[in-house]
Motif scaffolding. Structure first.
Motif, PDB file in Angstrom:
ATOM      1  N   VAL A 105     -24.932 119.410 -72.547  1.00  0.00           N
ATOM      2  CA  VAL A 105     -23.977 118.399 -72.064  1.00  0.00           C
ATOM      3  C   VAL A 105     -24.678 117.064 -71.883  1.00  0.00           C
ATOM      4  O   VAL A 105     -24.161 116.006 -72.273  1.00  0.00           O
ATOM      5  CB  VAL A 105     -23.311 118.864 -70.759  1.00  0.00           C
ATOM      6  N   SER A 106     -25.870 117.085 -71.305  1.00  0.00           N
ATOM      7  CA  SER A 106     -26.603 115.832 -71.134  1.00  0.00           C
ATOM      8  C   SER A 106     -26.932 115.197 -72.486  1.00  0.00           C
ATOM      9  O   SER A 106     -26.825 113.982 -72.660  1.00  0.00           O
ATOM     10  CB  SER A 106     -27.896 116.084 -70.349  1.00  0.00           C
ATOM     11  N   LEU A 107     -27.320 116.036 -73.431  1.00  0.00           N
ATOM     12  CA  LEU A 107     -27.695 115.517 -74.759  1.00  0.00           C
ATOM     13  C   LEU A 107     -26.528 114.873 -75.489  1.00  0.00           C
ATOM     14  O   LEU A 107     -26.703 113.893 -76.221  1.00  0.00           O
ATOM     15  CB  LEU A 107     -28.273 116.653 -75.608  1.00  0.00           C
ATOM     16  N   LYS A 120     -26.991 100.714 -66.814  1.00  0.00           N
ATOM     17  CA  LYS A 120     -28.174 100.988 -67.626  1.00  0.00           C
ATOM     18  C   LYS A 120     -28.264 102.490 -67.844  1.00  0.00           C
ATOM     19  O   LYS A 120     -28.137 103.259 -66.890  1.00  0.00           O
ATOM     20  CB  LYS A 120     -29.430 100.477 -66.900  1.00  0.00           C
ATOM     21  N   PRO A 121     -28.460 102.963 -69.091  1.00  0.00           N
ATOM     22  CA  PRO A 121     -28.506 104.414 -69.325  1.00  0.00           C
ATOM     23  C   PRO A 121     -29.558 105.098 -68.463  1.00  0.00           C
ATOM     24  O   PRO A 121     -30.682 104.615 -68.324  1.00  0.00           O
ATOM     25  CB  PRO A 121     -28.851 104.514 -70.811  1.00  0.00           C
ATOM     26  N   ALA A 122     -29.182 106.228 -67.885  1.00  0.00           N
ATOM     27  CA  ALA A 122     -30.128 107.019 -67.103  1.00  0.00           C
ATOM     28  C   ALA A 122     -31.113 107.702 -68.035  1.00  0.00           C
ATOM     29  O   ALA A 122     -30.768 108.115 -69.146  1.00  0.00           O
ATOM     30  CB  ALA A 122     -29.394 108.061 -66.275  1.00  0.00           C
ATOM     31  N   THR A 123     -32.335 107.837 -67.587  1.00  0.00           N
ATOM     32  CA  THR A 123     -33.389 108.450 -68.399  1.00  0.00           C
ATOM     33  C   THR A 123     -34.153 109.531 -67.644  1.00  0.00           C
ATOM     34  O   THR A 123     -35.105 110.100 -68.175  1.00  0.00           O
ATOM     35  CB  THR A 123     -34.392 107.373 -68.861  1.00  0.00           C
ATOM     36  N   SER A 124     -33.720 109.815 -66.416  1.00  0.00           N
ATOM     37  CA  SER A 124     -34.468 110.752 -65.585  1.00  0.00           C
ATOM     38  C   SER A 124     -33.627 111.120 -64.376  1.00  0.00           C
ATOM     39  O   SER A 124     -32.544 110.565 -64.156  1.00  0.00           O
ATOM     40  CB  SER A 124     -35.784 110.112 -65.130  1.00  0.00           C
ATOM     41  N   ALA A 125     -34.148 112.031 -63.567  1.00  0.00           N
ATOM     42  CA  ALA A 125     -33.518 112.330 -62.281  1.00  0.00           C
ATOM     43  C   ALA A 125     -33.670 111.165 -61.310  1.00  0.00           C
ATOM     44  O   ALA A 125     -32.926 111.071 -60.327  1.00  0.00           O
ATOM     45  CB  ALA A 125     -34.127 113.587 -61.671  1.00  0.00           C
ATOM     46  N   VAL A 158     -28.388 118.593 -62.422  1.00  0.00           N
ATOM     47  CA  VAL A 158     -27.587 117.371 -62.373  1.00  0.00           C
ATOM     48  C   VAL A 158     -27.986 116.527 -63.578  1.00  0.00           C
ATOM     49  O   VAL A 158     -29.180 116.339 -63.829  1.00  0.00           O
ATOM     50  CB  VAL A 158     -27.844 116.578 -61.073  1.00  0.00           C
ATOM     51  N   ALA A 159     -26.998 116.066 -64.325  1.00  0.00           N
ATOM     52  CA  ALA A 159     -27.269 115.185 -65.464  1.00  0.00           C
ATOM     53  C   ALA A 159     -26.903 113.763 -65.082  1.00  0.00           C
ATOM     54  O   ALA A 159     -25.714 113.427 -64.964  1.00  0.00           O
ATOM     55  CB  ALA A 159     -26.477 115.629 -66.685  1.00  0.00           C
ATOM     56  N   ASN A 160     -27.904 112.937 -64.853  1.00  0.00           N
ATOM     57  CA  ASN A 160     -27.618 111.540 -64.572  1.00  0.00           C
ATOM     58  C   ASN A 160     -27.081 110.867 -65.826  1.00  0.00           C
ATOM     59  O   ASN A 160     -27.558 111.116 -66.940  1.00  0.00           O
ATOM     60  CB  ASN A 160     -28.875 110.825 -64.086  1.00  0.00           C
ATOM     61  N   ASN A 164     -28.776 101.719 -54.706  1.00  0.00           N
ATOM     62  CA  ASN A 164     -29.358 102.286 -55.930  1.00  0.00           C
ATOM     63  C   ASN A 164     -28.431 103.350 -56.541  1.00  0.00           C
ATOM     64  O   ASN A 164     -28.811 104.508 -56.695  1.00  0.00           O
ATOM     65  CB  ASN A 164     -30.705 102.918 -55.575  1.00  0.00           C
ATOM     66  N   PRO A 165     -27.202 102.986 -56.941  1.00  0.00           N
ATOM     67  CA  PRO A 165     -26.208 103.995 -57.324  1.00  0.00           C
ATOM     68  C   PRO A 165     -26.428 104.576 -58.719  1.00  0.00           C
ATOM     69  O   PRO A 165     -26.839 103.881 -59.649  1.00  0.00           O
ATOM     70  CB  PRO A 165     -24.890 103.220 -57.277  1.00  0.00           C
ATOM     71  N   MET A 166     -26.116 105.866 -58.863  1.00  0.00           N
ATOM     72  CA  MET A 166     -26.286 106.585 -60.124  1.00  0.00           C
ATOM     73  C   MET A 166     -25.035 107.413 -60.420  1.00  0.00           C
ATOM     74  O   MET A 166     -24.633 108.248 -59.609  1.00  0.00           O
ATOM     75  CB  MET A 166     -27.502 107.500 -60.047  1.00  0.00           C
ATOM     76  N   ALA A 167     -24.416 107.193 -61.567  1.00  0.00           N
ATOM     77  CA  ALA A 167     -23.312 108.043 -62.031  1.00  0.00           C
ATOM     78  C   ALA A 167     -23.896 109.312 -62.642  1.00  0.00           C
ATOM     79  O   ALA A 167     -24.931 109.265 -63.319  1.00  0.00           O
ATOM     80  CB  ALA A 167     -22.472 107.300 -63.061  1.00  0.00           C
ATOM     81  N   LEU A 168     -23.212 110.445 -62.459  1.00  0.00           N
ATOM     82  CA  LEU A 168     -23.826 111.715 -62.831  1.00  0.00           C
ATOM     83  C   LEU A 168     -22.792 112.826 -62.989  1.00  0.00           C
ATOM     84  O   LEU A 168     -21.615 112.669 -62.639  1.00  0.00           O
ATOM     85  CB  LEU A 168     -24.851 112.113 -61.770  1.00  0.00           C
ATOM     86  N   ILE A 169     -23.266 113.944 -63.513  1.00  0.00           N
ATOM     87  CA  ILE A 169     -22.500 115.184 -63.574  1.00  0.00           C
ATOM     88  C   ILE A 169     -23.244 116.238 -62.760  1.00  0.00           C
ATOM     89  O   ILE A 169     -24.435 116.478 -62.985  1.00  0.00           O
ATOM     90  CB  ILE A 169     -22.327 115.690 -65.015  1.00  0.00           C
TER      91      ILE A 169
END
Length: 531
Positions: A298-300, A317-322, A494-496, A275-280
């Motif tokens: 930054v997330s916005l 797929k664009p992240a929409t949450s934590a 953390v900004a997914n 279940n991988p997620m790219a993030l800052i």
């Protein structure tokens, strides 16, 4: 619940001669040369979940269980298990006759030591995976009884060779785990034994002739090649020097080309467990990202769909949450949260900063920051270049930093010497296993990789994380995780960025390499090479 052991019939794979490693590819049983990108910082998978370690260590170590592509449990070192009615006792019946690679017997004492003294103490995710385990009884050599403070059904999804490798008590007890010789000379019970690590070139593993699965592994040898340059990795696959590349080893731009060529295939199989997620990750303890308005801005401003379409070639797929949207199927995902636009919202990002009083100077600059990049290939470099451009209209001047893996890990997780860091995390089959480690105050564990490097601490959130881990009712649990996601969408430590889809590119002569939910992080015990 009891499980019968699955045994694969022995077959003979055909050897493949590879010019750069011809001396390593002459055994009749077949040899697999595959890409390990980048070179691992160590082979101590009990200390770090770094991706390249995962490409090697699960061939050497076993877990209590493995998992098929439908996430169903497959017996490994544990033949069966039984859960008490109150969920607070789990009894594992262990496989008899298993040997460590040095010939010592594997017993319940190894399980007790691994979980209580290693995974719960020094593993990045172990303290969460086994948080409820208070003790382990060993009434005999082949029975391990886990005693829990509270039910923890998620733990049964955290017992693979990648996630929770069983390690030898007789070699580790009384030693400094962080300085163990097993980091460079691992000893497991798995299908392949460690032979050689030639720095900068390859790691070699040979067939374990005493492996507990009759007839396995089918391959005589696996060799993990380290090739820093992306175009050279692709060329090595095309000319037959290597047969397999996963987790971005072959850039998506080349993968989409190779999938159209005869003799090569591309698959997304073998990643369902992670279940991988790219993030800052933001360093929330010092300016400028100690201010949540900066983090939200930054997330916005991030155009998540642009990253997917132009750097990862449509995979994602664009992240929409934590939390990943894949948790929707178990009722834990919350939709419609703020600060996660798919295509970026520069106007809203500027307003965040203006309203917070973070104003530009005479040169239009609000902040000068360094953006660290995960050193796992060219895709991440290109992503960093995009992010630098995206933040400039906000008045955030960005310097990019790309270092080797050990330096990067030390900077982020030991020294906390960063401001913002591009990374990816595995959210795994349950948030307790993969998500809590980002945000819990108890996960600020200096020197431990892939935990709360942001050093975000929120007592209200800590209480919700604890409640979510223990709540058995699915409706109430969903409500708890809804509150968690709402808090994190506003605090944004953390900004997914996007839910990742990794690609595996392979030579069609290689078969049965994606038989588990862990794919490249699996054992390769069933893999073989055909003519």
């Amino acid at each position: 619940m009891n499980f019968k052991t699955l045994l694969m019939g022995a077959t003979c794979a055909v050897g493949l001669a590879l010019s750069p490693l011809s001396a390593l590819a002459q055994n009749a049983g077949g040899n697999l040369v595959y890409l390990v990108q980048p070179e691992p910082p160590s082979l101590a998978s009990f200390l770090s979940t770094s991706g390249p370690i995962g490409l090697v260590a699960p061939k050497i170590y076993d877990g209590l269980f493995e998992y098929d592509n439908d996430l169903q449990i497959v017996p490994s070192l544990a033949e069966s298990y039984e859960v008490s009615d109150d969920g607070k006792t789990i009894t594992f019946t262990l496989r008899e006759g298993v040997q460590w690679h040095d010939g010592a017997p594997f017993t319940s004492a190894d399980v007790q030591f691994t979980v209580m003294e290693v995974l719960k103490q020094v593993h990045p995710r172990g303290p969460n995976s086994f948080r409820e385990v208070t003790s382990i009884d060993t009434p005999d050599d082949y029975t391990a009884v886990f005693n829990l403070a509270n039910p923890a059904p998620y733990m049964l999804r955290a017992l693979s060779s990648y996630e929770s490798p069983m390690v030898p008590k007789h070699l580790l007890e009384g030693t400094d785990l962080r300085a163990s010789d097993l980091a460079t000379n691992p000893v497991g019970t798995g299908p392949f034994t460690f032979v050689e690590w030639r720095k900068g070139q390859y790691v070699r593993l040979d067939r374990n002739e005493n492996y507990w699965k009759p007839g396995e592994p089918l391959l005589e040898r696996v060799v993990g090649r380290f090739i820093p340059d992306a175009s050279t990795r692709t060329a090595a696959l095309e000319n037959g020097e290597v047969m397999y590349g996963a987790y971005g080893a072959i850039p998506n731009i080349d993968a989409v080309r190779l999938r159209e060529q005869d003799g090569f295939s591309v698959t997304t199989d073998g990643y369902s467990m992670i279940n991988p997620m790219a993030l800052i990750e933001f360093n929330t303890t010092k300016p400028p990202f100690d201010n949540p308005a900066m983090r939200r801005a930054v997330s916005l401003v991030m155009d998540r769909q642009f990253l997917i379409d132009n750097i990862w070639f449509g995979y994602g797929k664009p992240a929409t949450s934590a939390l990943s949207s894949s948790f929707d199927k178990v009722g834990l995902y919350k939709a419609g949260l703020p600060n996660y636009p798919a295509n970026g919202d520069l106007e809203a990002a500027i307003k965040q900063l203006d309203d917070a009083g973070i104003l530009p100077d005479a040169n239009g600059v609000r902040a000068n920051v360094t953006l660290d990049l995960i050193p796992y290939g060219e895709d991440w470099r290109r992503a960093g270049e995009y992010m630098k451009q995206a933040m400039k209209p906000l008045g955030i001047e960005v310097e990019l930093r790309y270092e080797d893996v050990p330096t990067w890990l030390n900077r982020i997780y030991a020294e906390y010497d960063f401001e913002m860091n591009v990374n990816f995390f595995y959210q795994l089959p349950d948030p307790v296993l993969g998500v809590h480690r980002h945000y819990g105050t108890d996960q600020i564990r200096q020197g431990t990789h892939f935990v709360n490097a942001s050093r975000y601490s929120n007592p209200e959130l800590d209480a919700l994380l604890a409640a979510g881990a223990q709540e058995p009712d699915p409706i109430k649990r969903g409500e708890i995780y809804g509150e968690i996601q709402t808090i994190l969408a506003n605090d944004m430590p953390v900004a997914n960025l996007f839910e990742m889809e990794f690609l595996t590119v392979y030579n069609d002569k290689l078969v049965n390499h994606a038989t588990s939910a862990l794919g490249a992080y699996g054992s390769f015990s069933e893999a073989s090479i055909t003519e």
